[in-house]
Scaffold this motif. Structure first.
Motif, mmCIF file in Angstrom:
data_model
loop_
_atom_site.group_PDB
_atom_site.id
_atom_site.type_symbol
_atom_site.label_atom_id
_atom_site.label_comp_id
_atom_site.label_asym_id
_atom_site.label_seq_id
_atom_site.Cartn_x
_atom_site.Cartn_y
_atom_site.Cartn_z
ATOM 1 N N PRO A 69 0.828 -1.210 0.000
ATOM 2 C CA PRO A 69 0.000 0.000 0.000
ATOM 3 C C PRO A 69 0.862 1.261 0.000
ATOM 4 C CG PRO A 69 -0.099 -1.089 2.138
ATOM 5 C CD PRO A 69 0.716 -1.973 1.236
ATOM 6 N N TYR A 70 0.400 2.252 -0.737
ATOM 7 C CA TYR A 70 1.086 3.538 -0.796
ATOM 8 C C TYR A 70 0.680 4.345 0.427
ATOM 9 C CZ TYR A 70 2.834 7.924 -2.666
ATOM 10 O OH TYR A 70 3.528 9.089 -2.847
ATOM 11 N N VAL A 71 1.676 4.796 1.192
ATOM 12 C CA VAL A 71 1.411 5.535 2.425
ATOM 13 C C VAL A 71 1.793 6.999 2.216
ATOM 14 C CG1 VAL A 71 1.987 5.740 4.876
ATOM 15 C CG2 VAL A 71 1.888 3.478 3.798
ATOM 16 N N SER A 72 0.809 7.889 2.323
ATOM 17 C CA SER A 72 1.106 9.320 2.194
ATOM 18 C C SER A 72 0.909 10.019 3.532
ATOM 19 C CB SER A 72 0.239 9.970 1.113
ATOM 20 O OG SER A 72 -1.079 10.162 1.556
ATOM 21 N N LYS A 73 1.629 11.132 3.674
ATOM 22 C CA LYS A 73 1.544 11.923 4.901
ATOM 23 C C LYS A 73 1.481 13.393 4.515
ATOM 24 C CE LYS A 73 3.774 12.539 9.391
ATOM 25 N NZ LYS A 73 3.781 13.997 9.439
ATOM 26 N N THR A 74 0.310 13.998 4.723
ATOM 27 C CA THR A 74 0.111 15.402 4.378
ATOM 28 C C THR A 74 0.768 16.278 5.439
ATOM 29 O OG1 THR A 74 -1.947 14.833 3.282
ATOM 30 C CG2 THR A 74 -1.633 17.148 3.876
ATOM 31 N N SER A 89 4.392 13.826 1.656
ATOM 32 C CA SER A 89 5.357 12.793 1.306
ATOM 33 C C SER A 89 4.620 11.483 1.088
ATOM 34 C CB SER A 89 6.388 12.631 2.428
ATOM 35 O OG SER A 89 5.738 12.228 3.619
ATOM 36 N N GLY A 90 5.276 10.567 0.409
ATOM 37 C CA GLY A 90 4.704 9.254 0.177
ATOM 38 C C GLY A 90 5.804 8.214 0.265
ATOM 39 N N ASP A 91 5.423 6.986 0.586
ATOM 40 C CA ASP A 91 6.406 5.922 0.744
ATOM 41 C C ASP A 91 5.759 4.592 0.390
ATOM 42 O OD1 ASP A 91 8.727 4.566 1.380
ATOM 43 O OD2 ASP A 91 8.717 5.107 3.499
ATOM 44 N N VAL A 92 6.468 3.802 -0.434
ATOM 45 C CA VAL A 92 5.964 2.485 -0.823
ATOM 46 C C VAL A 92 7.143 1.672 -1.364
ATOM 47 C CG1 VAL A 92 5.354 3.165 -3.194
ATOM 48 C CG2 VAL A 92 4.111 1.298 -2.084
ATOM 49 N N PRO A 93 7.186 0.375 -1.087
ATOM 50 C CA PRO A 93 8.186 -0.462 -1.747
ATOM 51 C C PRO A 93 7.713 -0.808 -3.159
ATOM 52 C CG PRO A 93 6.893 -1.788 -0.213
ATOM 53 C CD PRO A 93 6.395 -0.370 -0.101
ATOM 54 N N THR A 94 8.654 -0.950 -4.091
ATOM 55 C CA THR A 94 8.283 -1.343 -5.451
ATOM 56 C C THR A 94 8.469 -2.846 -5.615
ATOM 57 O OG1 THR A 94 10.478 -1.116 -6.432
ATOM 58 C CG2 THR A 94 9.109 0.896 -6.325
ATOM 59 N N ARG A 95 7.824 -3.393 -6.629
ATOM 60 C CA ARG A 95 7.964 -4.821 -6.922
ATOM 61 C C ARG A 95 9.402 -5.168 -7.287
ATOM 62 N NH1 ARG A 95 2.940 -7.185 -7.205
ATOM 63 N NH2 ARG A 95 1.212 -5.770 -7.610
ATOM 64 N N ALA A 96 10.163 -4.170 -7.750
ATOM 65 C CA ALA A 96 11.569 -4.381 -8.112
ATOM 66 C C ALA A 96 12.481 -4.319 -6.882
ATOM 67 C CB ALA A 96 12.006 -3.344 -9.140
ATOM 68 N N GLY A 97 11.886 -4.155 -5.692
ATOM 69 C CA GLY A 97 12.671 -4.161 -4.462
ATOM 70 C C GLY A 97 13.283 -2.815 -4.105
ATOM 71 N N LYS A 98 12.823 -1.745 -4.711
ATOM 72 C CA LYS A 98 13.331 -0.409 -4.391
ATOM 73 C C LYS A 98 12.333 0.310 -3.488
ATOM 74 C CE LYS A 98 15.946 -0.246 -8.637
ATOM 75 N NZ LYS A 98 16.194 0.429 -9.894
ATOM 76 N N ARG A 99 12.819 1.369 -2.860
ATOM 77 C CA ARG A 99 11.947 2.161 -2.004
ATOM 78 C C ARG A 99 11.615 3.446 -2.744
ATOM 79 N NH1 ARG A 99 13.296 4.937 3.776
ATOM 80 N NH2 ARG A 99 11.168 5.587 4.230
ATOM 81 N N TYR A 100 10.323 3.690 -2.895
ATOM 82 C CA TYR A 100 9.867 4.913 -3.549
ATOM 83 C C TYR A 100 9.289 5.820 -2.478
ATOM 84 C CZ TYR A 100 7.673 8.109 -6.787
ATOM 85 O OH TYR A 100 7.302 9.243 -7.470
ATOM 86 N N ASN A 101 10.148 6.663 -1.931
ATOM 87 C CA ASN A 101 9.747 7.586 -0.854
ATOM 88 C C ASN A 101 9.971 9.012 -1.352
ATOM 89 O OD1 ASN A 101 12.550 7.075 -0.828
ATOM 90 N ND2 ASN A 101 12.745 7.798 1.263
ATOM 91 N N ASN A 102 8.943 9.544 -1.989
ATOM 92 C CA ASN A 102 9.056 10.847 -2.631
ATOM 93 C C ASN A 102 8.413 11.930 -1.780
ATOM 94 O OD1 ASN A 102 9.662 12.726 -4.677
ATOM 95 N ND2 ASN A 102 9.171 11.239 -6.281
ATOM 96 N N ARG A 103 8.779 13.164 -2.108
ATOM 97 C CA ARG A 103 8.144 14.342 -1.508
ATOM 98 C C ARG A 103 7.529 15.130 -2.645
ATOM 99 N NH1 ARG A 103 8.755 16.234 3.231
ATOM 100 N NH2 ARG A 103 8.918 18.364 2.538
ATOM 101 N N TYR A 104 6.355 15.721 -2.373
ATOM 102 C CA TYR A 104 5.580 16.348 -3.421
ATOM 103 C C TYR A 104 5.102 17.739 -3.032
ATOM 104 C CZ TYR A 104 4.995 11.370 -4.444
ATOM 105 O OH TYR A 104 5.212 10.042 -4.671
ATOM 106 N N CYS A 105 4.889 18.540 -4.072
ATOM 107 C CA CYS A 105 4.113 19.764 -3.975
ATOM 108 C C CYS A 105 3.071 19.656 -5.070
ATOM 109 C CB CYS A 105 4.998 20.993 -4.187
ATOM 110 S SG CYS A 105 4.047 22.523 -4.185
#
Length: 145
Positions: A69-74, A89-105
């Motif tokens: 599950p994609y976890v976001s934090k406003t 911000s958001g955080d989720v593991p990918t199927r390829a085994g990487k961590r996708y922890n991005n920050r957004y505007c």
């Protein structure tokens, strides 16, 4: 015209639901002719025009890469008139085994109680490192960018 309070309330609800892991309210809040622009020069960066294109060409292939599950934090919401800016911000593991922890505007433009335009700024280097490129847009969907 949407008031600042109405626009802020809609976006607050969208992000409150996203923070609980519920993306359906976000989808339901998109106008049929909404546009979502991902800034930058990544393979994902372009304008997705229309709710169907947003679902099929952005959300579906993106979430297909996520292993959980994609976890976001406003963090902050700033509203003026029909524009609402959200830092999160958001955080989720990918199927390829990487961590996708991005920050957004995100910059929303609200019209008629719906999301009419969304512009997204994000860590483009992380996108290049953690995500596979999306499939090429279908020949039926014209796009800008």
């Amino acid at each position: 015209m949407d008031t600042t309070d109405d626009s802020r309330a809609l976006v607050q609800r969208i992000h409150s639901e996203l923070d609980k892991g519920n993306g359906q309210f976000f989808i339901d809040s998109l106008a049929d002719d909404a546009s979502w622009t991902l800034e930058g020069s990544t393979p994902w960066s372009r304008t997705y025009a229309g709710k169907a294109a947003i679902r099929e060409e952005l959300i579906k292939p993106l979430f297909a890469q996520f292993a959980g599950p994609y976890v976001s934090k406003t963090e902050r919401i700033i509203a003026e008139g029909d524009r609402v800016v959200v830092l999160f911000s958001g955080d989720v593991p990918t199927r390829a085994g990487k961590r996708y922890n991005n920050r957004y505007c995100y910059i929303y433009r609200i019209e008629g109680g719906k999301v009419k335009e969304l512009t997204e700024y994000f860590d483009t280097a992380l996108v290049q490192q953690a995500l596979e490129a999306p499939p090429a847009p279908g020949h039926l969907h014209a796009h800008a960018g």
